[in-house]
Design a protein around this motif. Structure first.
Motif, mmCIF file in Angstrom:
data_model
loop_
_atom_site.group_PDB
_atom_site.id
_atom_site.type_symbol
_atom_site.label_atom_id
_atom_site.label_comp_id
_atom_site.label_asym_id
_atom_site.label_seq_id
_atom_site.Cartn_x
_atom_site.Cartn_y
_atom_site.Cartn_z
ATOM 1 N N UNK A 16 0.402 -1.477 -0.403
ATOM 2 C CA UNK A 16 -0.081 -0.294 -0.084
ATOM 3 C C UNK A 16 0.644 1.732 -0.203
ATOM 4 N N UNK A 17 1.699 1.118 1.171
ATOM 5 C CA UNK A 17 2.799 2.707 0.937
ATOM 6 C C UNK A 17 3.448 2.278 -0.354
ATOM 7 N N UNK A 18 3.842 1.463 -1.008
ATOM 8 C CA UNK A 18 5.490 1.532 -2.299
ATOM 9 C C UNK A 18 4.782 1.833 -2.917
ATOM 10 N N UNK A 19 2.931 1.248 -3.302
ATOM 11 C CA UNK A 19 2.388 0.823 -4.228
ATOM 12 C C UNK A 19 1.310 2.018 -4.655
ATOM 13 N N UNK A 20 0.549 2.825 -3.865
ATOM 14 C CA UNK A 20 -0.420 2.844 -4.778
ATOM 15 C C UNK A 20 0.227 4.814 -4.238
ATOM 16 N N UNK A 21 0.747 5.054 -2.993
ATOM 17 C CA UNK A 21 1.139 6.807 -2.383
ATOM 18 C C UNK A 21 2.468 7.130 -2.822
ATOM 19 N N UNK A 25 8.283 7.675 -5.779
ATOM 20 C CA UNK A 25 9.380 8.374 -4.768
ATOM 21 C C UNK A 25 10.501 7.142 -5.659
ATOM 22 N N UNK A 26 12.137 7.659 -5.752
ATOM 23 C CA UNK A 26 12.950 6.845 -6.446
ATOM 24 C C UNK A 26 13.189 5.488 -5.908
ATOM 25 N N UNK A 27 13.165 4.416 -6.717
ATOM 26 C CA UNK A 27 13.823 3.352 -5.987
ATOM 27 C C UNK A 27 12.247 1.814 -5.638
ATOM 28 N N UNK A 30 9.053 0.245 -9.340
ATOM 29 C CA UNK A 30 9.311 -1.365 -9.809
ATOM 30 C C UNK A 30 8.770 -2.360 -9.081
ATOM 31 N N UNK A 31 8.089 -1.796 -7.502
ATOM 32 C CA UNK A 31 8.478 -3.166 -6.480
ATOM 33 C C UNK A 31 6.791 -3.256 -6.671
ATOM 34 N N UNK A 32 5.748 -2.805 -7.827
ATOM 35 C CA UNK A 32 4.441 -3.686 -7.496
ATOM 36 C C UNK A 32 4.577 -4.707 -9.495
#
Length: 412
Positions: A16-21, A25-27, A30-32
């Protein structure tokens, strides 16, 4: 079963924080994709465990069919070669994501503990609030400052509100708190988000029983809801889909829809379409599709090379797959709606309906269904599809515990 719940708990907490919000941000970009690969890999690692009732075997066959269909379209697109192979592979990576998230969640059937549910809600609420603070122009709306449109905020707010409602005890206070969380998205509202807010309020406030689509009362209520949504969003809806379709000016989004229809009726592309990575996708944007030259779209602002409106709506992308793809997409959602109409728990019933409405509304002018931002709706749909199975499992467990309790009673 607890192992699956633990895996999915951390998957959700990271997602939720990394793929939506903060996906910009750099890095984090590609987490999703990485999370999608991990989820698919973990699901296949549990394929045989369903024999011991740890996972749900029902969607397996359909999911395998979907993977074969996708593999066919990848091969077809590479052979057809309307666009380069990089565009095909990029489109395949994005196409596999939403359907896999729904199927894998449905298959794994994570059953979170109450503690895990609370932590998921805390992380989502904290993420939502931190995003507001992180964007000063959004936070300025609290003091009467200029409002700007941020589609991400609406997606954060609606997913947080739905999850809070789903994971909390059903009462009027839960509904009010869920509505408050969703209303945070009004600090920077997109027009389609206003429609989603109305749907959310109507569903959790006035939907007291399952819908009977043969009932005139139900059809009338749905017609009224659609009318209210259109009235609130009419300015933008008219600009793109009424005046924009019939006016002399060539606007990016209406022209994408018009071209999609043209492609569907092109004998050259019947019945499987021009192939993946050719229209309205990130692949068509990164590896600029030749179809944009063929249909004179490259002269339209926003649809030229590097244009920001190339991958700006999901529905036109179905033209890539031709009439066969359109029919398969229809069959997929027809089956899901049939499954939805069998959900007995009204709380899960409401959230499935809301997630479906969100996807239906957003994809008219957004392609988040193919990105990490759309995964939240897919997760919620997968959880809701397991509602009946989990309810039956809970009842059986209660019956066994009751029988065990009776067996332990002293005989006098």
């Amino acid at each position: 079963m607890q192992q699956i719940a633990n895996f999915y708990f951390w998957f959700w907490i990271i997602y939720f924080p990394t793929c939506v919000a903060y996906n910009d941000l750099p890095g984090f970009s590609s987490i999703d994709e990485a999370l999608t690969v991990i989820l698919i890999g973990y699901t296949f690692s549990k394929r045989e465990i369903h024999r011991r009732r740890f996972t749900n075997p029902e969607p397996w066959r359909e999911y395998i069919q979907f993977l074969w269909i996708l593999a066919f379209y990848v091969a077809y697109s590479l052979i057809r070669a309307v666009n380069v192979s990089g565009a095909v592979y990029l489109d395949a990576i994005q196409t596999i994501r939403p359907f896999s998230v729904i199927y894998c969640t449905w298959i794994l059937n994570p059953r979170f503990t109450e503690k895990q549910k609370k932590w998921i809600i805390r992380v989502m609420v904290l993420t939502l609030l931190s995003w507001v603070v992180y964007h000063p122009s959004t936070a300025a709306a609290l003091t009467g400052g200029r409002q700007e449109e941020f589609p991400v905020l609406g997606q954060l707010a609606i997913c947080t509100g739905m999850t809070y409602y789903l994971f909390s005890e059903e009462n009027k206070y839960t509904r009010r708190r869920a509505l408050f969380l969703v209303a945070i998205g009004l600090l920077a509202p997109k027009f389609k988000f206003l429609g989603e807010c109305i749907c959310f309020y109507a569903i959790i406030t006035y939907l007291h029983e399952r819908l009977d689509f043969k009932s005139g009362k139900t059809l009338g209520a749905l017609l009224l809801l659609i009318t209210v949504v259109l009235a609130v969003t009419w300015t933008r809806f008219d600009f793109y889909y009424v005046s924009g379709m019939t006016g002399d000016d060539r606007l990016a989004r209406p022209e994408t829809y018009k071209t999609a229809v043209k492609i569907l009726f092109e004998p050259e592309y019947f019945p499987f379409g021009p192939g993946m990575g050719t229209l309205g996708t990130n692949g068509a944007w990164k590896y600029y599709s030749p179809l944009y030259y063929k249909y004179d779209l490259n002269t339209i602002w926003g649809l030229d090379e590097g244009g920001g409106f190339i991958c700006d709506a999901y529905y036109p992308t179905l033209a890539q797959f031709g009439w066969v793809g359109v029919i398969l997409f229809y069959i997929f959602w027809k089956r899901r709606l049939k499954d939805f109409n069998q959900i007995r728990d009204l709380k899960y019933y409401r959230i499935f309906l809301m997630a479906f409405f969100c996807l239906a509304i957003e994809q008219t002018s957004d392609s988040s269904f193919l990105s990490g931002k759309g995964m939240g709706y897919c997760i919620l749909i997968g959880l809701c599809l397991n509602a009946n199975r989990n309810s039956e499992s809970t009842k059986k467990k209660e019956v066994r515990q009751s029988q065990q309790h009776e067996d332990l009673k002293p005989v006098i």
